[in-house]
Motif scaffolding. Structure first.
Motif, PDB file in Angstrom:
ATOM      1  N   ASP A   8       0.814  -1.213   0.000  1.00 41.53           N
ATOM      2  CA  ASP A   8       0.000   0.000   0.000  1.00 41.53           C
ATOM      3  C   ASP A   8       0.850   1.266   0.000  1.00 41.53           C
ATOM      4  O   ASP A   8       0.382   2.338   0.329  1.00 41.53           O
ATOM      5  N   THR A   9       2.105   1.134  -0.371  1.00 46.45           N
ATOM      6  CA  THR A   9       3.016   2.273  -0.421  1.00 46.45           C
ATOM      7  C   THR A   9       3.269   2.676  -1.866  1.00 46.45           C
ATOM      8  O   THR A   9       3.709   1.863  -2.679  1.00 46.45           O
ATOM      9  N   LEU A  10       2.983   3.923  -2.180  1.00 46.14           N
ATOM     10  CA  LEU A  10       3.292   4.467  -3.497  1.00 46.14           C
ATOM     11  C   LEU A  10       4.704   5.037  -3.476  1.00 46.14           C
ATOM     12  O   LEU A  10       5.055   5.803  -2.582  1.00 46.14           O
ATOM     13  N   ARG A  11       5.494   4.659  -4.454  1.00 48.59           N
ATOM     14  CA  ARG A  11       6.803   5.295  -4.628  1.00 48.59           C
ATOM     15  C   ARG A  11       6.658   6.375  -5.700  1.00 48.59           C
ATOM     16  O   ARG A  11       6.299   6.088  -6.842  1.00 48.59           O
ATOM     17  N   LEU A  35      19.166   3.864  -7.490  1.00 47.33           N
ATOM     18  CA  LEU A  35      19.864   3.304  -6.326  1.00 47.33           C
ATOM     19  C   LEU A  35      18.917   2.689  -5.299  1.00 47.33           C
ATOM     20  O   LEU A  35      19.314   1.799  -4.543  1.00 47.33           O
ATOM     21  N   ALA A  36      17.688   3.146  -5.259  1.00 46.21           N
ATOM     22  CA  ALA A  36      16.745   2.698  -4.229  1.00 46.21           C
ATOM     23  C   ALA A  36      16.429   1.212  -4.390  1.00 46.21           C
ATOM     24  O   ALA A  36      16.378   0.687  -5.512  1.00 46.21           O
ATOM     25  N   PRO A  37      16.197   0.501  -3.276  1.00 45.02           N
ATOM     26  CA  PRO A  37      15.819  -0.906  -3.364  1.00 45.02           C
ATOM     27  C   PRO A  37      14.539  -1.078  -4.172  1.00 45.02           C
ATOM     28  O   PRO A  37      13.705  -0.174  -4.250  1.00 45.02           O
ATOM     29  N   ALA A  38      14.403  -2.252  -4.769  1.00 44.31           N
ATOM     30  CA  ALA A  38      13.199  -2.540  -5.545  1.00 44.31           C
ATOM     31  C   ALA A  38      11.975  -2.532  -4.629  1.00 44.31           C
ATOM     32  O   ALA A  38      12.072  -2.770  -3.421  1.00 44.31           O
TER      33      ALA A  38
END
Length: 292
Positions: A8-11, A35-38
């Motif tokens: 339920d988290t929008l990136r 760089l951010a984790p998938a």
């Protein structure tokens, strides 16, 4: 509550650069996203005009005001496409957190707590400054340019705001902080403990918190991808401007301590300026077999 990825988290990726009138913010956001984790959740990229060599216009006291308002609307559209419980923002200049944090305060009935990890208070108005990235928290509190402020349907309560890592402020900034009784803890107070922030959190009674993390709160002698570490600048170019002095381990500890006491529903990382990577990219473009 952990910071593990959630369905339920929008990136939200927003390579906005006009708020600081600094084109490298665009590439900084792109690299940050790489760089951010998938994530297993949805990812949206806010459409932002590509940097160009043309000077940005100053409109009603704000540089690139029209572009910024259009991009603000686009950010809200990306968010309302999902109506998420949580948002992770990868920017871009500090103004990228305006739409996400305004939305989250609505989502949580005006009871959102906001931890502003930054060397600067970001509460100026067009009367004092022309770059909107220094106005974003003021807008969230209901202060500043009317067109930006009206997008914040429920202003954040001043008692629900705390600064972490704040350095020296201008007189007008100090007056605003005092008038609104905004809490703050400087680098020294947070060097070994997160307790000042935890105590404030308990006082607010807020169950949900959004965290703004401007990378310029970090010590530029230890982390170089910052505005104040541009190798092209002359010595002393930033004298008189507050510069961060915290370390990455201190910030990681602080954010995770907060996450252990409250539900982190927003996390914005802003003002990434990877000078070495930018120089490498520009060099590769000029080489045979690689460049155009």
């Amino acid at each position: 509550m952990s910071l593990d990825k959630r369905a339920d988290t929008l990136r939200l990726i927003m390579p906005q650069w006009q708020g600081g009138n600094n084109p490298p913010y665009y590439f900084g956001a792109e690299l940050l996203a790489w760089l951010a984790p998938a994530t297993d959740g949805p990812v949206e990229t806010v459409p932002v005009k590509l940097p160009s060599d043309r000077p940005l216009p100053k409109e009603d006291g704000i540089v690139a005001r029209t572009d910024l308002l259009e991009q603000l609307d686009a950010a809200f559209a990306c968010i309302r496409k999902y109506n998420p419980d949580r948002i992770a923002v990868l920017g871009g200049d500090c103004l990228v957190d305006l739409a996400p944090f305004a939305y989250l305060n609505e989502r949580y009935d005006g009871e959102l707590a906001v931890l502003w990890i930054d060397a600067h208070p970001d509460i100026l108005t067009p009367k004092e400054f022309e770059h909107a990235h220094a106005m974003v928290l003021g807008n969230l509190l209901g202060n500043g340019d009317a067109d930006f402020v009206k997008t914040v349907r429920r202003p954040i309560k001043p008692q629900n705001v705390m600064y972490a890592g704040l350095k020296e402020t201008l007189p007008v900034e100090g007056d605003f902080i005092e008038k609104n009784q905004l809490r703050f803890a400087g680098p020294a107070a947070l060097a070994e403990t997160s307790q000042p922030v935890i105590d404030w959190l308990k006082e607010t009674g807020a169950r949900h918190i959004a965290i703004h993390f401007d990378l310029d709160v970090l010590d530029a002698s230890q982390f170089r991808s910052l505005l104040f570490a541009n190798p092209a600048d002359q010595p002393g170019a930033w004298d008189g401007i507050a510069q961060g002095s915290m370390t990455i381990p201190q910030i990681v500890r602080l954010i995770n301590d907060v996450a252990a006491h409250s539900d982190v529903v927003g996390l914005g990382i802003t003002e990434h300026l990877p000078w070495d990577a930018l120089a490498m990219r520009n060099m590769l473009r000029q080489l045979p077999l690689l460049g155009r």
